[in-house]
Design a protein around this motif. Structure first.
Motif, short mmCIF file in Angstrom:
data_model
loop_
_atom_site.label_atom_id
_atom_site.label_comp_id
_atom_site.label_asym_id
_atom_site.label_seq_id
_atom_site.Cartn_x
_atom_site.Cartn_y
_atom_site.Cartn_z
N UNK A 64 0.84 -1.17 0.09
CA UNK A 64 -0.11 -0.06 0.04
C UNK A 64 1.05 1.22 -0.06
N UNK A 65 0.50 2.09 -0.84
CA UNK A 65 1.31 3.61 -0.88
C UNK A 65 0.49 4.62 -0.43
N UNK A 66 0.79 5.63 0.44
CA UNK A 66 0.42 6.80 0.60
C UNK A 66 1.19 7.96 -0.10
N UNK A 67 0.89 8.28 -1.26
CA UNK A 67 1.49 9.30 -1.88
C UNK A 67 1.06 10.81 -1.48
N UNK A 68 2.12 11.65 -1.08
CA UNK A 68 1.63 13.08 -0.87
C UNK A 68 2.56 14.12 -1.36
N UNK A 69 1.72 14.93 -2.16
CA UNK A 69 2.52 15.93 -2.66
C UNK A 69 2.43 17.27 -1.64
N UNK A 70 3.54 17.99 -1.71
CA UNK A 70 3.61 18.95 -0.86
C UNK A 70 4.64 20.03 -1.05
N UNK A 71 4.93 20.97 -0.40
CA UNK A 71 6.10 21.99 -0.69
C UNK A 71 6.38 22.74 0.84
N UNK A 72 7.41 22.97 1.08
CA UNK A 72 7.91 23.66 2.10
C UNK A 72 7.29 24.85 2.33
N UNK A 73 7.10 25.75 1.40
CA UNK A 73 6.54 26.86 1.43
C UNK A 73 4.91 27.08 1.64
N UNK A 74 4.36 25.74 1.64
CA UNK A 74 2.95 25.78 1.87
C UNK A 74 2.51 25.68 3.14
N UNK A 75 1.76 26.43 3.81
CA UNK A 75 1.37 26.50 5.17
C UNK A 75 0.56 25.13 5.65
N UNK A 76 -0.57 24.91 4.83
CA UNK A 76 -1.34 23.94 4.88
C UNK A 76 -0.68 22.51 4.90
N UNK A 77 0.22 22.41 4.19
CA UNK A 77 1.09 21.19 3.73
C UNK A 77 1.88 21.24 5.10
N UNK A 78 2.43 22.12 5.51
CA UNK A 78 3.05 22.10 6.99
C UNK A 78 2.22 21.47 8.17
N UNK A 87 13.91 24.79 -4.77
CA UNK A 87 15.09 24.75 -4.09
C UNK A 87 15.37 23.76 -3.28
N UNK A 88 16.14 22.74 -3.45
CA UNK A 88 16.23 21.62 -2.74
C UNK A 88 16.69 22.15 -1.12
#
Length: 159
Positions: A49-63, A91-92
């Protein structure tokens, strides 16, 4: 009142999608670099089973969503599931700093093309955070489940 209706609609859609998408939508494969520099493909986790999550460091709701994933990850770490996060950071350095700060200990990938990412486009990611549950056969069975609905979806797939 509109916000409550929007939340209820979102929750209803999330539960409904879980029931409708089972074994009907094959997961689109991709290959991206990990935080350790490896090249990782989604297809290498076939059978889990895989939980795939797209996010970004600058995204408040993601954090904020990361906090929930950090909380539930220990419950699933030794089970037949892979948590796989894909950052849409340009930016890595900012991505790696967020991974460290948020204490994200599962597999982390990045697509520095961010919103121009062919992976995000293939997965129809128009906003983040965006999550997908993928069954052992490689089929997408749910999209954008959050909180207890996400845990219930994972538990259902692990049975």
């Amino acid at each position: 009142m509109r916000q409550i209706i929007a939340v209820l609609f979102f929750l209803h859609s999330s539960f409904t999608m879980f029931g409708q998408a089972i074994r009907q939508e094959p997961a689109t494969d991709f290959r991206l670099p990990s935080s350790k520099g490896d090249s990782i493909s989604l297809s290498q986790f076939r059978g889990k089973v895989v939980l795939l999550d797209f996010w970004a460091s600058w995204c408040g709701p993601c954090r904020v969503a990361n906090k929930h994933l950090v909380k539930i990850y220990p419950n699933y770490r030794n089970k037949d599931i892979v948590f796989l996060s894909v950052s849409l950071d340009e930016k890595s350095s900012e991505w790696l700093a967020a991974v460290k700060k948020d204490k994200l200990s599962w597999l982390q990938l990045i697509d520095i093309k961010a919103w121009n990412s062919p992976v995000a486009a293939a997965w129809d990611v128009n906003s983040i955070p965006s999550t997908f549950l993928i069954d052992r056969e490689g089929n997408v069975v749910a999209r954008n489940l959050m909180g207890s609905a996400l845990e219930a979806g994972i538990d259902k797939l692990l049975k």
